[in-house]
Write an enzyme that holds these catalytic residues in place. Sequence first.
Site, PDB file in Angstrom:
ATOM      1  CD  GLU A  79     -16.166  -2.001  -5.198  1.00 42.16           C
ATOM      2  OE1 GLU A  79     -15.049  -2.043  -4.684  1.00 42.16           O
ATOM      3  OE2 GLU A  79     -16.803  -0.948  -5.361  1.00 42.16           O
ATOM      4  CB  CYS A  90     -14.512   0.664  -7.601  1.00 42.57           C
ATOM      5  SG  CYS A  90     -12.992   1.527  -8.078  1.00 42.57           S
ATOM      6  CD  GLU A 100      -2.605   1.640   0.312  1.00 41.96           C
ATOM      7  OE1 GLU A 100      -2.587   2.824  -0.070  1.00 41.96           O
ATOM      8  OE2 GLU A 100      -3.317   0.759  -0.217  1.00 41.96           O
TER       9      GLU A 100
END
Length: 362
Positions: A354, A320, A235
């Site tokens: 999604e 998404c 991340e």
Amino acid sequence: MSRPAFDPATYDAQLAEKKARLVELLAPFAAPEPEVFDSPREHYRMRAEFRLWREDGQRHYAMFAPGDKHTPILLDDFPIASLRINELMPHLRAAWQASEALSFKLFQVEFLTTLAGDALITLAYHRPLDEAWQAEAEKLAAELNVSLVGRSRGQRLVIGRDYVEEELTVAGRSFRYRQPEGAFTQPNGRVCEKMLNWAHDALGERDDDLLELYCGNGNFTLPLATRVRKALATEISKTSVNAALANLADNGVDNVELVRLSAEELTQALNEVRPFRRLAGIDLKSYAFGSVFVDPPRAGMDPDTCELTRRFERILYISCNPETLAANIAQLSDTHKVTRSALFDQFPYTHHMEAGVLLERR
């Protein structure tokens, strides 16, 4: 203007339209029929953001239609937001109406809540925050039983915590999550829980290792780590990395190493293009990666990261943006086939949805 229109009576029809759209997008890849996971019809959003609009000498919660910043939609409540947000809205408004210290140059309010009942309110100002504001804000936080964050240019004052605590159940196990103020979290708590359960089931019980890209606060990391020997998660956001590390510790998940790298940087590291100090102490060659999990931003995976995922037997992909998902699948379809697909209705009454797919090597 009136409130943003939504009609629960139309929910089933709009969900059917989304399913048809996803089926059409995945048709070129001979994907199986998507599993469909619906949303609560109302009170499903765990967070909400409102501008404040002055009218008749009072500040009102307001939203604006896309492309129109001048015509406010004034709100007394917000049925798509959580019950906790709707409960807090009138009490907060009464507080700022009664307090000059709270209301002076207040222009925006954000609510962050959880299924577990926790709540945090962020108040944004066009002025410095002083001791009078601090005293009133501390009193308000105690009265509403919330944490409170005050923001102005160069200032961020926290009363209580700067995160909320969530609890989600996956395959019978409860996982606790810290969700920081200002960081990304899934907006629809019930659908998020369904996504986690689907991903946990789709990955299956493995005897090899997992690579996760774009791990955020560890939303998927926690349950997926229970399915593999060990995991490496990446991340780029410092706030999300810190939350993920806390969440791993809080839940006793000890088979995950987390590094602050972008997906592009990790691709370079795995390809031995260049070393990264942030990978010091992590032996990439010790991993026997069998699966990769990705939950990229709306733009999808860049071509190099997409090529990286091709190395893995299984690609578990949450998206998404089904259009960029389809584009990524097209890049991978010569080596991988879609063996499971799913639709998660995170955003009822909008065109957004999604989707999830499991791709396995041909």
